[in-house]
Design an enzyme around this catalytic site. Structure first.
Site, PDB file in Angstrom:
ATOM      1  N   ASN A   7       0.874  -1.171   0.000  1.00  0.00           N
ATOM      2  CA  ASN A   7       0.000   0.000   0.000  1.00  0.00           C
ATOM      3  C   ASN A   7       0.916   1.227   0.000  1.00  0.00           C
ATOM      4  O   ASN A   7       1.466   1.601   1.033  1.00  0.00           O
ATOM      5  CB  ASN A   7      -0.877  -0.051   1.256  1.00  0.00           C
ATOM      6  CG  ASN A   7      -1.819   1.125   1.346  1.00  0.00           C
ATOM      7  OD1 ASN A   7      -1.749   2.061   0.549  1.00  0.00           O
ATOM      8  ND2 ASN A   7      -2.700   1.094   2.338  1.00  0.00           N
ATOM      9  N   ARG A  93      -2.643  -2.005  -3.385  1.00  0.00           N
ATOM     10  CA  ARG A  93      -3.785  -1.119  -3.241  1.00  0.00           C
ATOM     11  C   ARG A  93      -3.610  -0.004  -4.278  1.00  0.00           C
ATOM     12  O   ARG A  93      -2.563   0.637  -4.321  1.00  0.00           O
ATOM     13  CB  ARG A  93      -3.813  -0.522  -1.844  1.00  0.00           C
ATOM     14  CG  ARG A  93      -4.953   0.432  -1.688  1.00  0.00           C
ATOM     15  CD  ARG A  93      -4.867   1.219  -0.421  1.00  0.00           C
ATOM     16  NE  ARG A  93      -5.914   2.223  -0.441  1.00  0.00           N
ATOM     17  CZ  ARG A  93      -5.824   3.402   0.145  1.00  0.00           C
ATOM     18  NH1 ARG A  93      -4.745   3.712   0.812  1.00  0.00           N
ATOM     19  NH2 ARG A  93      -6.815   4.251   0.071  1.00  0.00           N
ATOM     20  N   HIS A 182     -12.294   3.838  -0.091  1.00  0.00           N
ATOM     21  CA  HIS A 182     -12.305   2.865   1.019  1.00  0.00           C
ATOM     22  C   HIS A 182     -13.099   1.612   0.634  1.00  0.00           C
ATOM     23  O   HIS A 182     -13.643   0.923   1.498  1.00  0.00           O
ATOM     24  CB  HIS A 182     -12.959   3.449   2.295  1.00  0.00           C
ATOM     25  CG  HIS A 182     -12.226   4.579   2.923  1.00  0.00           C
ATOM     26  ND1 HIS A 182     -12.877   5.684   3.412  1.00  0.00           N
ATOM     27  CD2 HIS A 182     -10.909   4.767   3.152  1.00  0.00           C
ATOM     28  CE1 HIS A 182     -11.988   6.521   3.920  1.00  0.00           C
ATOM     29  NE2 HIS A 182     -10.787   5.992   3.778  1.00  0.00           N
ATOM     30  N   ARG A 244      -9.869  16.947   6.146  1.00  0.00           N
ATOM     31  CA  ARG A 244     -10.680  17.301   4.973  1.00  0.00           C
ATOM     32  C   ARG A 244     -12.016  17.904   5.406  1.00  0.00           C
ATOM     33  O   ARG A 244     -12.636  17.428   6.370  1.00  0.00           O
ATOM     34  CB  ARG A 244     -10.960  16.072   4.108  1.00  0.00           C
ATOM     35  CG  ARG A 244      -9.730  15.446   3.495  1.00  0.00           C
ATOM     36  CD  ARG A 244     -10.138  14.397   2.455  1.00  0.00           C
ATOM     37  NE  ARG A 244      -8.995  13.638   2.015  1.00  0.00           N
ATOM     38  CZ  ARG A 244      -8.803  12.334   2.276  1.00  0.00           C
ATOM     39  NH1 ARG A 244      -9.702  11.655   2.970  1.00  0.00           N
ATOM     40  NH2 ARG A 244      -7.735  11.724   1.836  1.00  0.00           N
ATOM     41  N   GLU A 389      -8.088  -4.222   5.421  1.00  0.00           N
ATOM     42  CA  GLU A 389      -7.964  -3.973   3.981  1.00  0.00           C
ATOM     43  C   GLU A 389      -6.885  -4.838   3.350  1.00  0.00           C
ATOM     44  O   GLU A 389      -7.027  -5.296   2.222  1.00  0.00           O
ATOM     45  CB  GLU A 389      -7.683  -2.485   3.737  1.00  0.00           C
ATOM     46  CG  GLU A 389      -8.889  -1.633   4.128  1.00  0.00           C
ATOM     47  CD  GLU A 389      -8.600  -0.150   4.156  1.00  0.00           C
ATOM     48  OE1 GLU A 389      -8.778   0.492   3.123  1.00  0.00           O
ATOM     49  OE2 GLU A 389      -8.210   0.358   5.217  1.00  0.00           O
TER      50      GLU A 389
END
Ligand code: AMP
Length: 403
Positions: A7, A93, A182, A244, A389
């Protein structure tokens, strides 16, 4: 099958080495490389017997980072492999699949070129993702690379959900639409929720998954397919997050630009890096720091936590309407899995919708396992499910290459 899951971020590389087959999903080793391309790079590597090793030194780019990871994995003292050729496949990923990839694929040169064409949709992550795939191809020519896209699970959304109400030509010409992110986490926890509910003989067709971490997103999943999700063309849309802003009136952007003289890229930097709970609290983007400040009477920290919970709650409410009800709400991610307080803020006070939250079960929620935190009479199951993940990426890699 020995699978190395990678990742890659712009200056980081997380890795996990799996021994994976139909019945086995053992993690042999894992670690992170930080500060790639920045002086004093650092590798934190968990080797044999879980012992943690720190390796310092400058690392110029992803190829060098990967070479160091290979060295660590094969080290005679703390490594877990005899030779790097023991690795059967790499699972990567990849942030953005755009409309080109709605499932995982082997990263052939053609697919890498398609990804290069999508860099502008994910300018921070895509170059690193691609650099890492190319580094693997250069270092181990014959080992397959599988790309697992963050957007892929959301590709089942219908046009009504994914279109923006702006001139249609922007979609046709530039593919401007909601994609969602996600996806591997939403896929994993919704799948785990279904397994759990099935085992209890419960209904399980409509599930709302809330991935709450540094980045946060919500998804409405019906019969295993995403109907809607909160993030958009980029991860900026949706609930407010660590740094964010999430949803806001787009006119705010020009208004602030005129007042402050900032350029559009400076403004986007503010919305991506200086907003969210950091911008409101002025304390930190880390929810633990903000919770401590709020507990010590910092009103803006308290406001940041309240706003975050309120926005997540509003998304849950809108997805209950979109799904015509809900069978289970799942919380995951660093905040969803660990913050007793945030779970209570989000899920409390929704009894008008048949959501009965149990304070005691919430407090007793065990880390690392599926926990049910709804009251016995709740019409909706409330589940805390640890996400994984990397496991999804390993599984996708195994399944694609075993076909
Ligand atoms: P993630 O991006 O999924 O790793 O989540 C990171 C976020 O989870 C950070 O904002 C952390 O502050 C938050 N987090 C982790 N543990 C806790 C905790 N015990 N209480 C509150 N927030 C936490």
């Amino acid at each position: 099958m020995i699978i190395l899951v990678l990742n890659a971020g712009s200056s980081s590389l997380k890795y996990q080495l799996f021994d994976f087959d139909e019945h086995k999903r053992d993690v042999l080793s894992k670690g992170t490389v930080e500060r790639i391309g920045i002086p004093k790079s650092l590798i934190t590597h968990k080797g044999k017997d879980g012992a943690e090793i720190k390796i310092e030194g400058d690392i110029s780019g992803h190829t060098e980072a990967l070479q160091k990871v290979f060295d660590a994995l094969c080290d005679k003292d703390y490594g877990v492999l005899v030779s790097i050729s023991d690795i059967s496949a790499f699972g990567h990923r990849v942030l953005h699949g755009a409309e080109d990839f709605n499932a995982s694929v082997v990263m052939t040169d053609k697919n890498i070129n398609i990804c290069k064409g999508n860099i502008e949709l994910g300018p921070l992550h895509m170059p690193a993702n691609i650099a890492c795939i190319e580094a693997c191809k250069n270092l181990m020519r014959d080992t397959p690379n599988v790309g697992v896209f963050d957007t892929a699970f959301h590709s089942s959304m219908g046009k009504t959900a994914y279109m923006y109400a702006i001139p249609y030509e922007y979609y046709e010409k530039y593919k401007v639409r909601k994609y969602g992110f996600h996806g591997t986490s939403h896929r994993y926890v919704s799948g785990e929720a279904v397994k759990y509910l099935k085992s209890k003989g419960e209904k399980y067709s409509r599930i709302i998954t809330c991935h709450l971490g540094n980045g946060s997103s919500i998804a409405a999943v019906k019969d295993g397919k995403v109907e809607d999700t909160s993030m958009g063309l980029t991860p900026l849309e949706g609930v407010s997050m660590g740094t964010r802003s999430g949803d806001l009136d787009p006119a705010v952007i020009e208004f602030i630009m005129q007042k402050t003289g900032q350029s559009i890229s400076e403004m986007l930097n503010v919305l991506n890096k200086k907003s969210g709970v950091l911008g409101i609290s002025g304390v930190s983007s880390d929810f633990r720091d903000i919770s401590t400040a709020a507990a010590n009477g910092n009103e803006r920290a308290e406001l940041a936590l309240g706003m975050f919970a309120y926005r997540v709650k509003k998304y849950i409410g809108s997805y209950i309407a979109a799904l015509n009800g809900v069978d289970a709400i799942v919380l995951t991610g660093g905040i969803g899995e660990n913050s007793t307080d945030m779970r209570a803020r989000i899920l409390g006070g929704m009894d008008g919708l048949g959501v009965e939250f149990d304070e005691k079960k919430n407090r007793e929620c065990k880390r690392g396992a599926i926990s049910e935190i709804n009251g016995n009479l709740s019409k909706v199951k409330l589940l805390v499910i640890p996400t994984d993940e990397e496991l999804v990426i390993a599984r996708e890699t195994y399944e694609l290459l075993s076909q």
